[in-house]
Write an enzyme that holds these catalytic residues in place. Sequence first.
Site, PDB file in Angstrom:
ATOM      1  N   LEU A 143       0.863  -1.179   0.000  1.00  0.00           N
ATOM      2  CA  LEU A 143       0.000   0.000   0.000  1.00  0.00           C
ATOM      3  C   LEU A 143       0.900   1.229   0.000  1.00  0.00           C
ATOM      4  O   LEU A 143       1.974   1.214   0.606  1.00  0.00           O
ATOM      5  CB  LEU A 143      -0.895   0.042   1.250  1.00  0.00           C
ATOM      6  CG  LEU A 143      -1.962  -1.038   1.416  1.00  0.00           C
ATOM      7  CD1 LEU A 143      -2.667  -0.872   2.761  1.00  0.00           C
ATOM      8  CD2 LEU A 143      -2.984  -0.981   0.288  1.00  0.00           C
ATOM      9  N   ASP A 144       0.452   2.288  -0.669  1.00  0.00           N
ATOM     10  CA  ASP A 144       1.199   3.540  -0.621  1.00  0.00           C
ATOM     11  C   ASP A 144       1.308   4.005   0.832  1.00  0.00           C
ATOM     12  O   ASP A 144       0.439   3.710   1.667  1.00  0.00           O
ATOM     13  CB  ASP A 144       0.491   4.625  -1.442  1.00  0.00           C
ATOM     14  CG  ASP A 144       0.491   4.327  -2.932  1.00  0.00           C
ATOM     15  OD1 ASP A 144       1.318   3.504  -3.370  1.00  0.00           O
ATOM     16  OD2 ASP A 144      -0.340   4.922  -3.645  1.00  0.00           O
ATOM     17  N   ARG A 145       2.349   4.782   1.096  1.00  0.00           N
ATOM     18  CA  ARG A 145       2.594   5.231   2.466  1.00  0.00           C
ATOM     19  C   ARG A 145       1.391   5.957   3.067  1.00  0.00           C
ATOM     20  O   ARG A 145       1.038   5.751   4.234  1.00  0.00           O
ATOM     21  CB  ARG A 145       3.821   6.146   2.487  1.00  0.00           C
ATOM     22  CG  ARG A 145       4.232   6.593   3.876  1.00  0.00           C
ATOM     23  CD  ARG A 145       5.462   7.473   3.818  1.00  0.00           C
ATOM     24  NE  ARG A 145       5.870   7.913   5.137  1.00  0.00           N
ATOM     25  CZ  ARG A 145       6.883   8.732   5.380  1.00  0.00           C
ATOM     26  NH1 ARG A 145       7.602   9.194   4.379  1.00  0.00           N
ATOM     27  NH2 ARG A 145       7.190   9.082   6.615  1.00  0.00           N
TER      28      ARG A 145
END
EC number: 5.4.99.-
Length: 319
Positions: A143-145
């Site tokens: 997942l993106d940060r």
Amino acid sequence: MKTCNPSVQNITITADTAGQRIDNFLRTFLKGVPKSMIYRILRKGEVRVNKKRIKPEYKLEDGDILRIPPVRVAEREESTVSAKLDKVAALENCILYEDDYILVLNKPSGTAVHGGSGLSFGVIEGLRALRPDAKFLELVHRLDRETSGVLLVAKKRSALRSLHEQLRLKTMQKDYLALVRGQWQSHCKVVQAPLLKNVLQSGERIVRVDAEGKPSETRFKVEERFDSANATLVKASPVTGRTHQIRVHTLHAGHPIAFDDRYGDREFDSSLSGTKLNRLFLHAAALRFEHPNSGETMRVEAPLDGALRYCLAALRASK
């Protein structure tokens, strides 16, 4: 001043860890030990497999007997690791489900899934620190940060292979919630637009729709409309798994996600000031997959965090 692991360790490799390179295994097993030291003890022959010297690229086999020498670590380095552990201790409260094969986490926004790109610590490093006896912990996906929500971790290599196969066959379903600008048209149920990834000199990744990019598909469904705020809550279900896919596909459709610092609309963000939102409104709400051991169909849901719940409550109050 130095501290040390006081004795030689002899470890028998099992099927779950077989297939890994010895250097990668040691980097996980010897948490907090500098990479340079790991390669030094390999080069000097202090690490032995079946009583023989091996090279860093040697791949471990089921039944191998691994000898690891006492390893000295500077106290300063140990204190750095300890400080990082404090930062990720809250991850224990984010675990949604866990058994002998998998762990499912509700990843907080602002936390990277792994170290790198200037970040020395991420979710996977934190979980390995919280589960020091776990022989195997690997991310199934990413997942993106700034994206929160369901993150799946394999606790056995066999589980990782099974779950990666589900991703490859597109039988794993991921459902996200995103708050986007404007009134999403109900008839716009699928966005198919090829995505091309570029890495800037700064190391930042930027993705754009480009005919030379990889085929990409996201399915959308309107969940709730907020006419007064000119916003829509949509469910986004990516069929493919490209970097920043949902964020770029919503932008391509003319509806950027709220507080997206790369692909968003600052005027839209400003219009949401009454909601106190200050993070990307993209949340991995649910994940459906087959359990890698039992074959049971599982659906794990991750509740919205306080910031997203408050934002929606404020928007509903202003309808």
